[in-house]
Design an enzyme around this catalytic site. Structure first.
Site, PDB file in Angstrom:
ATOM      1  CB  ALA A  62      42.019  49.831  89.954  1.00 56.32           C
ATOM      2  N   GLY A  63      41.290  49.823  93.517  1.00 55.95           N
ATOM      3  CA  GLY A  63      41.544  49.021  94.722  1.00 55.95           C
ATOM      4  C   GLY A  63      43.035  48.838  94.964  1.00 55.95           C
ATOM      5  CG  LEU A  66      45.718  43.660  92.103  1.00 54.14           C
ATOM      6  CD1 LEU A  66      44.812  42.965  91.096  1.00 54.14           C
ATOM      7  CD2 LEU A  66      45.614  42.963  93.467  1.00 54.14           C
ATOM      8  CG  HIS A  88      48.045  46.672 103.677  1.00 48.95           C
ATOM      9  ND1 HIS A  88      48.985  47.686 103.721  1.00 48.95           N
ATOM     10  CD2 HIS A  88      47.376  46.837 102.504  1.00 48.95           C
ATOM     11  CE1 HIS A  88      48.882  48.430 102.626  1.00 48.95           C
ATOM     12  NE2 HIS A  88      47.910  47.936 101.872  1.00 48.95           N
ATOM     13  CG  ASP A 149      39.672  45.214 101.862  1.00 52.51           C
ATOM     14  OD1 ASP A 149      39.088  45.841 100.953  1.00 52.51           O
ATOM     15  OD2 ASP A 149      40.898  45.023 101.871  1.00 52.51           O
TER      16      ASP A 149
END
Ligand code: T3D
Length: 267
Positions: A62-63, A66, A88, A149
């Site tokens: 999910a990247g 968060l 990062h 990204d």
């Protein structure tokens, strides 16, 4: 290897599994660090001749995590946030994408479930996407006010064309496996229950193939994407010279003439 990034190397195949199923394999600092170290290690390991990247549970990845990300935003003075982002991305996301895309061996994304944000980018950086029929892709960046990204702005237009890439990035929505196949986002869709076996079979086949030629093909395709025809032709010549000098080529050409099955070795 850590608990959140598993890596099993058997018979020339490295199976990398993101292992935070409760968070859809979102990338917190431990996971993204473990993934970077693992991907760079298998890239440099000559005994590894094919790589599979997959996720545990119902998500592929999910990247960015968060929850951790919001904690970072809340803990830093606003003026320090752009620098933290830049560091990062440069320390983790960019090197992972580069290693997946450029390691001199085939990399398969076995997309078991949702791939969102940088998770989708990871799949796009691989050489082949084998998707479960319950997989999906969501270029979720803009939904949280971010650009993109992990190479998505480079890989996605090359997979689906500029117009569709912009649509997927500007208006994020989950693209299911069937649509992903018709768009060219994935190479093949298989039933969820068959994904692991099919990925292992494909990786095994590639690990038994001409590794030097595979690496040279990856290099030449990447080179040709950003250079002129004349330069691409010259680069192809270099890669043909490299692969033409291998025992793999000599043996396989001879095997063809003798009507035998070729066998390939790492060098
Ligand atoms: O610092 C930097 O460098 C920033 C870099 C950013 C790069 C990026 O990747 S930005 C994009 C970040 N990812 C997202 O925006 C995707 C967020 N997730 C979703 O949109 C949805 O969760 C999914 C579409 C992936 C799946 O939806 P669904 O309905 O199938 O599952 P869910 O219920 O939303 O999520 C299940 C659990 O996973 C849930 O846990 P909980 O709250 O019930 O305990 C959810 O919070 C967690 N989860 C999902 N995605 C993330 C996550 N936890 C942390 N981070 C996530 N990205």
């Amino acid at each position: 290897m850590t608990d959140v990034v598993l890596c099993d190397i058997t018979d020339g195949v490295a199976m990398i599994t993101l292992n935070r199923p409760a968070a859809m394999n979102a990338l917190d600092l431990e996971t993204v660090t473990g993934l970077r170290i693992t991907v760079e290690a298998v890239a440099a390991d000559d005994t590894v001749r094919a790589v599979v990247l997959t996720g545990s549970g119902r998500g592929f990845c999910a990247g960015q995590d968060l929850k951790e990300h919001v904690a970072m935003l809340e803990s830093l003075p606003a003026g320090d946030v752009p620098g933290a982002f830049a560091k990062h991305v440069a320390t983790h996301y960019a090197p992972i994408a580069l290693a997946l895309a450029t390691m001199p061996k085939p990399v398969i994304a076995a997309v078991n479930g949702i791939a969102a944000g940088a998770g989708a980018s990871l799949a796009f950086a691989c050489d082949y996407r084998l998707a479960s029929d319950v997989a999906g892709f969501n270029l979720a960046f803009a939904a949280i006010g971010l650009s993109a990204d992990t190479g998505a702005t480079w890989t996605l237009p090359r997979l689906v064309g500029r117009a569709k890439a912009l649509e997927l990035l500007l208006m994020p929505a989950t693209v299911g496996a069937g649509e992903a196949l018709s768009l060219g986002l994935v190479n093949r869709v298989v039933p969820a229950a068959a994904l692991a076996a099919q990925a292992a079979a494909l990786a095994g086949q590639l690990a038994g193939g001409p590794t030097v030629a595979y690496g040279a093909i990856k290099q030449a395709v990447a080179y040709s994407a950003v250079n002129s025809l004349a330069d691409a032709l010259a680069f192809e010549g270099e890669m043909m010279a490299r692969t033409g000098g291998t025992e793999d080529h000599r043996g396989a050409a001879g095997a063809f003439v003798r009507k035998e099955q070729p066998t390939f070795h790492a060098h």
